[in-house]
Design a protein around this motif. Sequence first.
Motif, PDB file in Angstrom:
ATOM      1  N   LYS A 315       0.809  -1.220   0.000  1.00 53.85           N
ATOM      2  CA  LYS A 315       0.000   0.000   0.000  1.00 53.85           C
ATOM      3  C   LYS A 315       0.840   1.266   0.000  1.00 53.85           C
ATOM      4  O   LYS A 315       0.336   2.354  -0.302  1.00 53.85           O
ATOM      5  N   GLY A 316       2.140   1.128   0.342  1.00 55.67           N
ATOM      6  CA  GLY A 316       3.042   2.262   0.244  1.00 55.67           C
ATOM      7  C   GLY A 316       2.723   3.382   1.221  1.00 55.67           C
ATOM      8  O   GLY A 316       1.968   3.219   2.177  1.00 55.67           O
ATOM      9  N   GLY A 317       3.294   4.554   0.953  1.00 56.64           N
ATOM     10  CA  GLY A 317       3.145   5.698   1.834  1.00 56.64           C
ATOM     11  C   GLY A 317       4.283   5.735   2.845  1.00 56.64           C
ATOM     12  O   GLY A 317       4.749   4.703   3.323  1.00 56.64           O
ATOM     13  N   GLU A 318       4.744   6.927   3.161  1.00 54.68           N
ATOM     14  CA  GLU A 318       5.911   7.062   4.018  1.00 54.68           C
ATOM     15  C   GLU A 318       5.589   6.773   5.477  1.00 54.68           C
ATOM     16  O   GLU A 318       4.572   7.228   6.012  1.00 54.68           O
ATOM     17  N   PHE A 319       6.472   6.020   6.109  1.00 50.98           N
ATOM     18  CA  PHE A 319       6.411   5.769   7.553  1.00 50.98           C
ATOM     19  C   PHE A 319       7.329   6.803   8.198  1.00 50.98           C
ATOM     20  O   PHE A 319       8.550   6.692   8.132  1.00 50.98           O
ATOM     21  N   TYR A 320       6.756   7.816   8.792  1.00 50.26           N
ATOM     22  CA  TYR A 320       7.521   8.942   9.317  1.00 50.26           C
ATOM     23  C   TYR A 320       8.146   8.573  10.673  1.00 50.26           C
ATOM     24  O   TYR A 320       7.737   9.046  11.730  1.00 50.26           O
ATOM     25  N   HIS A 321       9.180   7.767  10.587  1.00 49.93           N
ATOM     26  CA  HIS A 321       9.775   7.269  11.820  1.00 49.93           C
ATOM     27  C   HIS A 321      11.176   6.755  11.540  1.00 49.93           C
ATOM     28  O   HIS A 321      11.433   6.163  10.491  1.00 49.93           O
ATOM     29  N   GLY A 322      12.098   6.972  12.458  1.00 48.99           N
ATOM     30  CA  GLY A 322      13.452   6.448  12.300  1.00 48.99           C
ATOM     31  C   GLY A 322      14.428   7.159  13.217  1.00 48.99           C
ATOM     32  O   GLY A 322      14.079   8.136  13.882  1.00 48.99           O
ATOM     33  N   TYR A 323      15.649   6.663  13.241  1.00 48.56           N
ATOM     34  CA  TYR A 323      16.668   7.185  14.141  1.00 48.56           C
ATOM     35  C   TYR A 323      17.974   7.411  13.382  1.00 48.56           C
ATOM     36  O   TYR A 323      18.268   6.711  12.412  1.00 48.56           O
ATOM     37  N   THR A 324      18.752   8.364  13.843  1.00 49.13           N
ATOM     38  CA  THR A 324      20.053   8.634  13.235  1.00 49.13           C
ATOM     39  C   THR A 324      20.888   7.357  13.135  1.00 49.13           C
ATOM     40  O   THR A 324      21.582   7.123  12.147  1.00 49.13           O
ATOM     41  N   TYR A 325      20.804   6.533  14.177  1.00 47.35           N
ATOM     42  CA  TYR A 325      21.662   5.343  14.228  1.00 47.35           C
ATOM     43  C   TYR A 325      20.945   4.060  13.828  1.00 47.35           C
ATOM     44  O   TYR A 325      21.438   2.961  14.123  1.00 47.35           O
ATOM     45  N   SER A 326      19.796   4.172  13.171  1.00 47.95           N
ATOM     46  CA  SER A 326      19.121   2.968  12.673  1.00 47.95           C
ATOM     47  C   SER A 326      20.052   2.197  11.736  1.00 47.95           C
ATOM     48  O   SER A 326      20.533   2.746  10.737  1.00 47.95           O
ATOM     49  N   GLY A 327      20.290   0.933  12.074  1.00 50.14           N
ATOM     50  CA  GLY A 327      21.149   0.112  11.222  1.00 50.14           C
ATOM     51  C   GLY A 327      22.595   0.573  11.219  1.00 50.14           C
ATOM     52  O   GLY A 327      23.281   0.489  10.187  1.00 50.14           O
ATOM     53  N   HIS A 328      23.094   1.040  12.366  1.00 50.39           N
ATOM     54  CA  HIS A 328      24.470   1.530  12.440  1.00 50.39           C
ATOM     55  C   HIS A 328      25.427   0.430  11.967  1.00 50.39           C
ATOM     56  O   HIS A 328      25.399  -0.693  12.465  1.00 50.39           O
ATOM     57  N   PRO A 329      26.304   0.725  11.006  1.00 49.78           N
ATOM     58  CA  PRO A 329      27.119  -0.345  10.412  1.00 49.78           C
ATOM     59  C   PRO A 329      28.053  -1.039  11.393  1.00 49.78           C
ATOM     60  O   PRO A 329      28.274  -2.249  11.282  1.00 49.78           O
ATOM     61  N   VAL A 330      28.597  -0.299  12.364  1.00 43.11           N
ATOM     62  CA  VAL A 330      29.503  -0.929  13.325  1.00 43.11           C
ATOM     63  C   VAL A 330      28.729  -1.840  14.272  1.00 43.11           C
ATOM     64  O   VAL A 330      29.127  -2.985  14.521  1.00 43.11           O
ATOM     65  N   ALA A 331      27.620  -1.350  14.792  1.00 48.59           N
ATOM     66  CA  ALA A 331      26.805  -2.177  15.686  1.00 48.59           C
ATOM     67  C   ALA A 331      26.325  -3.434  14.975  1.00 48.59           C
ATOM     68  O   ALA A 331      26.307  -4.530  15.568  1.00 48.59           O
ATOM     69  N   CYS A 332      25.930  -3.318  13.723  1.00 49.00           N
ATOM     70  CA  CYS A 332      25.451  -4.481  12.969  1.00 49.00           C
ATOM     71  C   CYS A 332      26.583  -5.465  12.680  1.00 49.00           C
ATOM     72  O   CYS A 332      26.369  -6.689  12.673  1.00 49.00           O
ATOM     73  N   ALA A 333      27.791  -4.966  12.457  1.00 52.64           N
ATOM     74  CA  ALA A 333      28.939  -5.859  12.264  1.00 52.64           C
ATOM     75  C   ALA A 333      29.211  -6.667  13.526  1.00 52.64           C
ATOM     76  O   ALA A 333      29.490  -7.874  13.462  1.00 52.64           O
ATOM     77  N   VAL A 334      29.120  -6.014  14.676  1.00 54.48           N
ATOM     78  CA  VAL A 334      29.322  -6.716  15.944  1.00 54.48           C
ATOM     79  C   VAL A 334      28.210  -7.748  16.157  1.00 54.48           C
ATOM     80  O   VAL A 334      28.461  -8.867  16.612  1.00 54.48           O
ATOM     81  N   ALA A 335      26.972  -7.382  15.817  1.00 56.91           N
ATOM     82  CA  ALA A 335      25.854  -8.325  15.963  1.00 56.91           C
ATOM     83  C   ALA A 335      26.067  -9.571  15.105  1.00 56.91           C
ATOM     84  O   ALA A 335      25.828 -10.700  15.563  1.00 56.91           O
TER      85      ALA A 335
END
Length: 458
Positions: A315-335
């Motif tokens: 259905k699309g449409g923007e989800f007006y939500h998120g964080y500066t560090y969403s999916g932070h590459p360093v944190a995800c590498a450690v995970a």
Amino acid sequence: MTYQNYSLKQLQQIDAAHYLHPFTDHKELRDIGSRMITRAEGPFIYDSEGTELLDGMAGLWCVNVGYGRTELAEAAYEQMKELPYYNSFFKCSTPTPVLLSKKLAELAPKNINQVFYGSSGSESNDTALRLVRHYWAIEGKPEKNRIISRKMAYHGSTVAGTSLGGMDGMHQQLGGAVPNIVHVMMPYAYELALPGESDHDFGLRAAKSVEDAILEAGAENVAAFIGEPIMGAGGVKIPPASYWPEVQRICRKYDVLLMLDEVITGYGRTGEWFAAQTFGIEADTITTAKALTSGYQPLSALLVGDRIAATLVDKGGEFYHGYTYSGHPVACAVALKNLEIIEREGLVERVKTDTGPYFAQMLKRISGHGLVGEVRSVGLMGAIEIVKDKATKERFSPVGSAAVAIRDHAIANGMMMRATGDSMILSPPLIWTRATIDMAGDRILKALDLAERDLRNA
């Protein structure tokens, strides 16, 4: 200048002058001074004076692979050299959250294939609340926005997390919760079961409180029910076997989404990758954090079920939500490296077939103590219920004082554990062995003996 150049007293003075701690009486802290934890290795933590403590809480429910894992530090270092940060906004992505999402979809229940990242469990519960209400809005049912939660639930300490949770003290300090969130009874048989009521019947009665709340609001107005599979910060309250199947049946009957908070139980704690698998729950969202990186980096992941994801995409449409560090590459590498370690060392299976059952046996040995009214556990997660009188379940006064006394004696004797209300709770690293469990049992029994002497003679 590093901390080694400072004395403990100097560090405590700086701490008192500048550092506001979470969930703390700051006047009391300044009166006694902080314990400075300065290093850790394997299942042990060490303070600035060199005191060794067996960590019975995995930091704060999170250090599943234990301390001192060089591989995790190296994963962070290599990623920092290559790409220390870039955001996931503006139709951009980076490789590590992409690969982590694929891995989480492989580990999660079959109906879950999408992930939204944050930096804490509180953030992920904010996201879950926003996402569920957004889902119903784009489905053309914006009025379907009420969330049913439970008393004594803990879903974080942000405004939305506090509102979703059922901690009265937190609500009072908030002074105005997010609207359209209601709280029903918790599945805590030790205190709430009626005389002669079986665990099975109590579980059905506790589940019925969810149905009652749906009917009171009207199913057309209820978006979701949210619950921890095991209520962690509220005292490791484990529901009867009848509870979750009935809750799931009720949610399906009234077309109410099911949100699970697995910030504490995710990534092997219960002997499965997720407690949803332990209890056979098919959820629409699963909030995770903590053990995703074993606490080595701040990262949370909201696992999103196919029903919600399909509507977002179709259905699309923007989800007006998120964080500066969403999916932070360093944190995800450690995970990614953390999950690799858990798999390689077979920690989830070990909890299920070896250390989890042995942990339960250790708690059973403790259950005979004069201060213990009940012990309970699933996997490597347990609670010791503290009472003044085992037969009547009478508590010491004031509430929680006995557990604090036991905690203090435990720490003084090399065992870090947590007091929550009248319960002592345990959530150790998954690397604990039978020998570590025996050590914990001996130290807990010593703390119980010393506390009983103090409490009975007070």
